[in-house]
Scaffold this motif. Structure first.
Motif, PDB file in Angstrom:
ATOM      1  N   ASP A 179      -2.963   7.504   6.951  1.00 24.88           N
ATOM      2  CA  ASP A 179      -2.990   7.956   5.474  1.00 24.88           C
ATOM      3  C   ASP A 179      -4.255   8.561   5.220  1.00 24.88           C
ATOM      4  N   GLU A 235       1.068  -4.751   3.239  1.00 22.25           N
ATOM      5  CA  GLU A 235      -0.480  -4.681   3.589  1.00 22.25           C
ATOM      6  C   GLU A 235      -0.819  -6.051   4.372  1.00 22.25           C
ATOM      7  N   ARG A 292       0.899  -1.188   0.038  1.00 19.07           N
ATOM      8  CA  ARG A 292      -0.145  -0.004  -0.043  1.00 19.07           C
ATOM      9  C   ARG A 292       0.880   1.296   0.077  1.00 19.07           C
ATOM     10  N   GLY A 300       0.693   4.947   1.021  1.00 17.30           N
ATOM     11  CA  GLY A 300      -0.063   5.762   1.793  1.00 17.30           C
ATOM     12  C   GLY A 300       0.218   7.127   1.358  1.00 17.30           C
ATOM     13  N   SER A 333      -4.831   6.277   0.103  1.00 17.40           N
ATOM     14  CA  SER A 333      -3.947   4.966   0.013  1.00 17.40           C
ATOM     15  C   SER A 333      -4.183   4.363  -1.419  1.00 17.40           C
ATOM     16  N   CYS A 356       4.706   9.938   1.876  1.00 15.16           N
ATOM     17  CA  CYS A 356       4.268   8.900   1.155  1.00 15.16           C
ATOM     18  C   CYS A 356       5.098   7.686   1.744  1.00 15.16           C
TER      19      CYS A 356
END
Length: 193
Positions: free
Chosen positions: A93, A136, A25, A27, A96, A131
């Protein structure tokens, strides 16, 4: 704890020992910088940063995931939704993008992540912007890139995930640019492929 990336730094996303990395992911988090002086008494400023992921095959964009196209055509990349104002700066986040590395088609060699100020404010007007890349499946932060120093630009080519020898790698680019959408950044992105 992940690696804090600096501009141009690269890390491998291949895991050693245990199951391989399958879903990552990206984010994005931010908050508006506080106003100073007379303007501080007016309502809070809203800043709409947008995260995008552009998929490339043989140096050409073949798909994009952003606030108006939330899922890639093949379903391997998914945006969780548009945040129009950012967060409270608590480190979470605000937007995402999930990438199922095992489902990315073999012809897609690179995925470039960008951030744009859709409302046109410069990064000098944004605080606590970052970032990060997360495994995940475990929730472990693998890498983080911080937007530092503000600046008179409205976009950033943040990072790319790319295949090399069958292994996924992440490179932090941190390339400032100007533009309200990912389309405005395509010439700058092309120089990093």
């Amino acid at each position: 704890m992940g690696v804090t990336l600096t501009k141009g730094q690269q890390i491998s996303l291949e895991k050693t020992g245990g199951p391989g990395l399958s879903v990552v992911r990206m984010g994005l988090g931010w908050q508006a910088a506080p106003r100073k002086g007379f303007l501080a008494k007016l309502r809070a400023r809203e800043i709409d940063l947008d995260a995008s992921a552009v998929l490339f095959a043989e140096g050409k964009a073949v798909d994009v995931v952003f606030f108006q196209h939330l899922v890639s055509d093949d379903g391997s990349v998914r945006h969780t939704g548009d945040n129009l104002v950012g967060g409270a700066g608590q480190g979470g986040d605000d937007e995402s993008i999930l990438v199922d590395l095992s489902r990315v088609p073999v012809h897609v060699e690179q995925i470039v992540f960008t951030v744009n100020s859709f409302t046109g404010q410069t990064f000098a007007e944004v605080e606590n912007a970052f970032c990060r890349l997360i495994d995940e499946n475990t929730g472990q932060e693998l890498a983080r890139y911080t937007l530092s120093g503000g600046g008179a630009y409205t976009a950033q080519i943040m990072a790319k995930v790319h295949r090399s020898g069958g292994t996924w790698h992440m490179s932090a680019m941190g390339e400032p640019a100007n533009g309200r959408t990912f389309q405005d950044l395509m010439p700058t992105i092309a120089s990093h492929l």
